[in-house]
Design a protein around this motif. Sequence first.
Motif: not given
Length: 249
Positions: A44-46, A34-41, A51-56, A134-137
């Motif tokens: 790409p939107l990030a 479930f987790t792998y599928t969620f991240i794969k889907l 920041l969006l990648i971290q949010a996902v 984490y370069d945004y930090l």
Amino acid sequence: MTDKASNSLLAKLGNQLHKNKLVKAGEILLLFIFTYTFIKLIMPLAGDNPLLIQAVVWTANILMLIYVWIGLKLRGESWKDFGLVFGSISLRSAVKVTLLSLLVFVLAIAGFIIGSVIMANITGIPEGANMSGYDYLKGNIWMLIITLAGVYIVSSFGEEVIYRGFLINRISQIGNDSKKATIIAVILSSIIFGLIHYAWGPMGIVQTGFMGLALGISYIKLKKRLWILVLAHAYMDTILMAQLYMASN
């Protein structure tokens, strides 16, 4: 479906989670599928936005915590079964927990260093883990504060619940909680813990894998007092985030 039928179905599922080894194994596999599928889907939107990648990733971890909680409820269990006890604590107990968490912190760092040495000898290149996400930090104190708040919940707490509390207990139960099953559970949980840090590169996978092994052994030796590990993990996350924040200075 009526409430009575629904409750009956949930009760049967809870019973199977208690007794059926295949169902127990399926619960573990389904979590990661479930987790792998969620991240794969969703990933790409990030795009390339860190920041969006971290949010996902954080969202995926929160969904995993909800999944683990549902499994506990179906069994008629609580967080206490993983070693998470909520309530007041005496000053003496607080001091003892703090000292033990510092010991676990040292052991986990030692595991991390061992992983670094092993990879350096295998690859011949003592490269560090890839932390570019984490370069945004760098030099951004407000992002550091926000990230730390999220990391304490999702990483320090969440990862200990999932990769120590959930994985070690569930894998051990498949082997009837025997000593051999517990050893296998600790090893498998540390391997999985390393693999989920694949974004850090090969070095990061091995480093976190050995760190996870130290944490897993500590979990068993400390009679599954998970808060101690959560605190130790929080110390490591704080140091890591602070280092990344100061990297540009």
